[in-house]
Write an enzyme that holds these catalytic residues in place. Structure first.
Site, PDB file in Angstrom:
ATOM      1  N   GLY A  78       0.824  -1.195   0.000  1.00 26.44           N
ATOM      2  CA  GLY A  78       0.000   0.000   0.000  1.00 26.44           C
ATOM      3  C   GLY A  78       0.864   1.252   0.000  1.00 26.44           C
ATOM      4  O   GLY A  78       2.091   1.194   0.083  1.00 26.44           O
ATOM      5  N   GLY A  79       0.220   2.390  -0.104  1.00 23.12           N
ATOM      6  CA  GLY A  79       0.945   3.651  -0.026  1.00 23.12           C
ATOM      7  C   GLY A  79       1.374   4.189  -1.372  1.00 23.12           C
ATOM      8  O   GLY A  79       0.997   3.680  -2.430  1.00 23.12           O
ATOM      9  N   VAL A  81       4.819   6.758  -2.959  1.00 23.78           N
ATOM     10  CA  VAL A  81       6.205   6.659  -3.416  1.00 23.78           C
ATOM     11  C   VAL A  81       7.140   6.672  -2.202  1.00 23.78           C
ATOM     12  O   VAL A  81       6.996   7.515  -1.316  1.00 23.78           O
ATOM     13  CB  VAL A  81       6.550   7.828  -4.348  1.00 23.78           C
ATOM     14  CG1 VAL A  81       7.985   7.733  -4.838  1.00 23.78           C
ATOM     15  CG2 VAL A  81       5.600   7.875  -5.535  1.00 23.78           C
ATOM     16  N   TYR A  83      11.405   6.082  -0.906  1.00 25.12           N
ATOM     17  CA  TYR A  83      12.821   5.920  -1.225  1.00 25.12           C
ATOM     18  C   TYR A  83      13.466   4.989  -0.206  1.00 25.12           C
ATOM     19  O   TYR A  83      13.195   5.072   0.996  1.00 25.12           O
ATOM     20  CB  TYR A  83      13.534   7.280  -1.184  1.00 25.12           C
ATOM     21  CG  TYR A  83      15.041   7.200  -1.255  1.00 25.12           C
ATOM     22  CD1 TYR A  83      15.700   7.157  -2.486  1.00 25.12           C
ATOM     23  CD2 TYR A  83      15.815   7.175  -0.091  1.00 25.12           C
ATOM     24  CE1 TYR A  83      17.086   7.089  -2.547  1.00 25.12           C
ATOM     25  CE2 TYR A  83      17.199   7.105  -0.153  1.00 25.12           C
ATOM     26  CZ  TYR A  83      17.825   7.059  -1.380  1.00 25.12           C
ATOM     27  OH  TYR A  83      19.192   6.984  -1.433  1.00 25.12           O
ATOM     28  N   VAL A 144       6.056   3.244   6.637  1.00 24.04           N
ATOM     29  CA  VAL A 144       5.474   1.923   6.841  1.00 24.04           C
ATOM     30  C   VAL A 144       4.514   1.644   5.687  1.00 24.04           C
ATOM     31  O   VAL A 144       3.620   2.445   5.411  1.00 24.04           O
ATOM     32  CB  VAL A 144       4.721   1.824   8.183  1.00 24.04           C
ATOM     33  CG1 VAL A 144       4.072   0.443   8.337  1.00 24.04           C
ATOM     34  CG2 VAL A 144       5.658   2.104   9.353  1.00 24.04           C
ATOM     35  N   GLY A 145       4.725   0.532   5.000  1.00 24.17           N
ATOM     36  CA  GLY A 145       3.843   0.128   3.908  1.00 24.17           C
ATOM     37  C   GLY A 145       3.837  -1.380   3.785  1.00 24.17           C
ATOM     38  O   GLY A 145       4.900  -1.992   3.676  1.00 24.17           O
ATOM     39  N   GLY A 156       7.074  -3.715   4.575  1.00 27.86           N
ATOM     40  CA  GLY A 156       7.228  -3.399   5.991  1.00 27.86           C
ATOM     41  C   GLY A 156       7.606  -1.974   6.282  1.00 27.86           C
ATOM     42  O   GLY A 156       6.893  -1.045   5.907  1.00 27.86           O
ATOM     43  N   ALA A 158      10.765   1.239   6.820  1.00 31.28           N
ATOM     44  CA  ALA A 158      12.075   1.792   6.469  1.00 31.28           C
ATOM     45  C   ALA A 158      12.378   2.930   7.432  1.00 31.28           C
ATOM     46  O   ALA A 158      11.719   3.971   7.401  1.00 31.28           O
ATOM     47  CB  ALA A 158      12.089   2.290   5.031  1.00 31.28           C
ATOM     48  N   CYS A 174       6.215   9.511   0.268  1.00 31.94           N
ATOM     49  CA  CYS A 174       4.899   9.000   0.673  1.00 31.94           C
ATOM     50  C   CYS A 174       3.751   9.876   0.173  1.00 31.94           C
ATOM     51  O   CYS A 174       2.624   9.779   0.671  1.00 31.94           O
ATOM     52  CB  CYS A 174       4.811   8.837   2.190  1.00 31.94           C
ATOM     53  SG  CYS A 174       6.052   7.695   2.852  1.00 31.94           S
TER      54      CYS A 174
END
Length: 235
Positions: A78-79, A81, A83, A144-145, A156, A158, A174
């Site tokens: 989900g979510g 963009v 990096y 979190v995605g 998960g 980053a 995001c």
């Protein structure tokens, strides 16, 4: 007694082979052929596009990104963009969920574990219900995605540890231009050891999810351990 889970610290890797490993492990965990597995990794520069990604949030052309050595990959999480790059700790929990409604609590538990970890480094952070992740004031410090298929999670978190904070020139992180970005190093004004943050984060995640870990650290350049009964080649 807490359920056992395997942790694989992959070190620093390009994104594509780790994504292939995630997908292979996801299938194996979903089918009961592998135990719950948490991947820990530091990626080479990559931009991932989630299911809801808007092309307007990619601020640099694919050609210029390629020239700078930044990969661009579409993924099933989900979510928007995101990096990933050197100086981040990325954790992918590949775990079977007991019920479908556990998805939102899963995200919340990850965010709470990150907040607990940051507190150990003297950083007070918060969740935002409208934008998932962890924030220090108006700056995002952890994305979190997740994706959940066949009642099994992948992708998960980053967490920015010593990440270079100019990546907002490449993307709108995001898809939230109202927030800036920060890192543990920026907040503490000191060098922070990756392994110290990793250990604190894994301890907080273990407590939040009620698991114990069996950890395995791969040597640099070692092949990725794809599960048995898969057609994937070692990368």
């Amino acid at each position: 007694m807490a359920d056992p889970a395997r942790v694989l610290d992959l070190g620093r890797r390009r994104y594509a082979p780790v994504l292939a490993l995630q997908r292979a492990l996801h299938a194996a965990v979903a089918e009961g052929r592998a135990p719950e597995t948490w991947l820990v990794v530091e990626h080479e520069p990559v931009i991932t596009l989630g299911r809801n990604a808007k092309t307007s949030n990619l601020l640099v052309s694919s050609g210029l990104l390629a020239a700078r050595g930044v990969d661009v990959v579409e993924v099933e999480r989900g979510g928007d963009v995101t990096y990933h790059g050197p100086g981040q700790i990325v954790v992918y929990p590949i775990r079977k969920l007991p019920r479908f409604r556990e998805i939102v609590p899963l995200v919340g538990a990850i965010e709470n574990a990150v907040i607990d970890t940051l507190r150990q480094f003297g950083i007070e952070a918060q969740r935002r219900a409208e934008h998932r992740g962890v924030y220090v004031g108006g700056d995002a410090i952890c994305a979190v995605g997740l994706a959940v298929r066949r009642m099994t999670s992948m992708h998960g978190l980053a967490l920015n540890v010593t990440t270079a904070l100019d990546y907002d020139r490449l993307i709108t992180p995001c898809g939230t231009p109202e927030f800036g970005i920060t890192s543990i190093a920026a907040q503490t004004c000191r060098d922070v050891a990756r392994d110290d943050v990793r250990d604190a984060l894994l301890e907080s995640l273990a407590g939040g999810f009620g698991v114990t870990y069996a950890c395995d650290v791969l040597a640099p350049g070692a092949p990725l351990p794809f599960p048995a009964n898969t057609s994937l080649e070692l990368a």
